[in-house]
Design an enzyme around this catalytic site. Structure first.
Site, PDB file in Angstrom:
ATOM      1  N   ASP A   1      -0.874   3.561  -3.736  1.00 28.24           N
ATOM      2  CA  ASP A   1      -0.440   4.211  -2.492  1.00 28.24           C
ATOM      3  C   ASP A   1       0.187   3.177  -1.566  1.00 28.24           C
ATOM      4  O   ASP A   1      -0.494   2.611  -0.730  1.00 28.24           O
ATOM      5  CB  ASP A   1      -1.617   4.907  -1.813  1.00 28.24           C
TER       6      ASP A   1
ATOM      7  N   GLU B   1       4.439   4.641   7.230  1.00 33.15           N
ATOM      8  CA  GLU B   1       3.884   5.934   6.823  1.00 33.15           C
ATOM      9  C   GLU B   1       2.433   6.079   7.256  1.00 33.15           C
ATOM     10  O   GLU B   1       2.015   7.137   7.722  1.00 33.15           O
ATOM     11  CB  GLU B   1       4.014   6.094   5.308  1.00 33.15           C
ATOM     12  N   GLU B   2       1.664   5.020   7.117  1.00 37.54           N
ATOM     13  CA  GLU B   2       0.235   5.098   7.448  1.00 37.54           C
ATOM     14  C   GLU B   2       0.004   5.270   8.949  1.00 37.54           C
ATOM     15  O   GLU B   2      -1.093   5.618   9.374  1.00 37.54           O
ATOM     16  CB  GLU B   2      -0.505   3.849   6.940  1.00 37.54           C
TER      17      GLU B   2
ATOM     18  N   HIS C   1       6.675   4.416   0.596  1.00 34.80           N
ATOM     19  CA  HIS C   1       6.311   3.514   1.696  1.00 34.80           C
ATOM     20  C   HIS C   1       5.580   2.299   1.151  1.00 34.80           C
ATOM     21  O   HIS C   1       5.010   2.339   0.064  1.00 34.80           O
ATOM     22  CB  HIS C   1       5.467   4.235   2.758  1.00 34.80           C
TER      23      HIS C   1
ATOM     24  N   ASP D   1       3.596   0.243   3.464  1.00 38.94           N
ATOM     25  CA  ASP D   1       2.473  -0.146   4.315  1.00 38.94           C
ATOM     26  C   ASP D   1       1.184   0.434   3.728  1.00 38.94           C
ATOM     27  O   ASP D   1       1.209   1.319   2.879  1.00 38.94           O
ATOM     28  CB  ASP D   1       2.682   0.334   5.755  1.00 38.94           C
TER      29      ASP D   1
ATOM     30  N   ASP E   1       4.493   9.579  -3.158  1.00 37.82           N
ATOM     31  CA  ASP E   1       3.267   9.257  -2.441  1.00 37.82           C
ATOM     32  C   ASP E   1       2.356  10.474  -2.515  1.00 37.82           C
ATOM     33  O   ASP E   1       2.423  11.367  -1.689  1.00 37.82           O
ATOM     34  CB  ASP E   1       3.615   8.920  -0.986  1.00 37.82           C
TER      35      ASP E   1
END
Length: 164
Positions: free
Chosen positions: A67, A109-110, A34, A36, A138
């Site tokens: 991340d 994702e976040e 990801h 974001d 991740d």
């Protein structure tokens, strides 16, 4: 799009799907990542602007550097390197590759990967139909010097709570 509890509808960012190699004799590995990030402010303890990637003494500092933009960028650089090979070298490389690669890069994702489940269901019989393995880069390190290799996940649960 996604509907918020107050009824507001927001468009979701696109999920990027990509592949390299289509040999039906080879297994297919799908890489997930990801791009974001969680919000950050310099006053949260950053020595540099969190949204400006900064190199200091050979280390990169910036929101999402590990991340999860760093691992995603590593895949992109690897594919870019393979594509930069001369055509003959590229064909030899593709014939020698023991696996096919697929990539899933999302931007939610976040926030709980909004929209990803729907995409997985829609693409289950097409894009994902030949996926044998999934690699999720991740993850966390146990310390600054001890990386972790997670080989399984289970029991995930998500909740939304609205407090008035």
């Amino acid at each position: 799009s996604s509907q918020l509890p107050d009824g507001q509808v927001l468009p979701l960012p696109s999920v990027i799907l990509g592949e390299l190699g289509r040999d039906p004799q080879n297994p297919t590995v799908c890489f997930y990542g990801h791009v974001d990030v969680q919000p950050a402010k310099k006053e949260d303890g950053w020595n540099t602007d969190p949204y400006t990637l900064t190199e200091i003494d050979g280390n990169l500092y910036g929101r999402g550097a590990t991340d999860n933009k760093g691992p995603v960028l590593a895949w992109i650089n690897a594919v870019e390197t393979v594509r930069a090979l001369k055509l003959v070298d590229f064909l030899i490389f593709m014939q020698a590759m023991p696996v096919n690669f697929k990539f899933v890069i999302e931007g939610m994702e976040e926030a709980g990967s909004l929209g990803l489940e729907k995409l997985l269901e829609e693409e289950n019989q097409s894009f994902f139909s030949d996926v044998d393995y999934i690699v999720i880069s991740d993850n966390l390190w146990l310390s600054n010097k001890k990386p972790a290799l997670t080989y399984g996940s289970r029991g995930n649960a998500c909740f939304f709570v609205e407090v008035k």
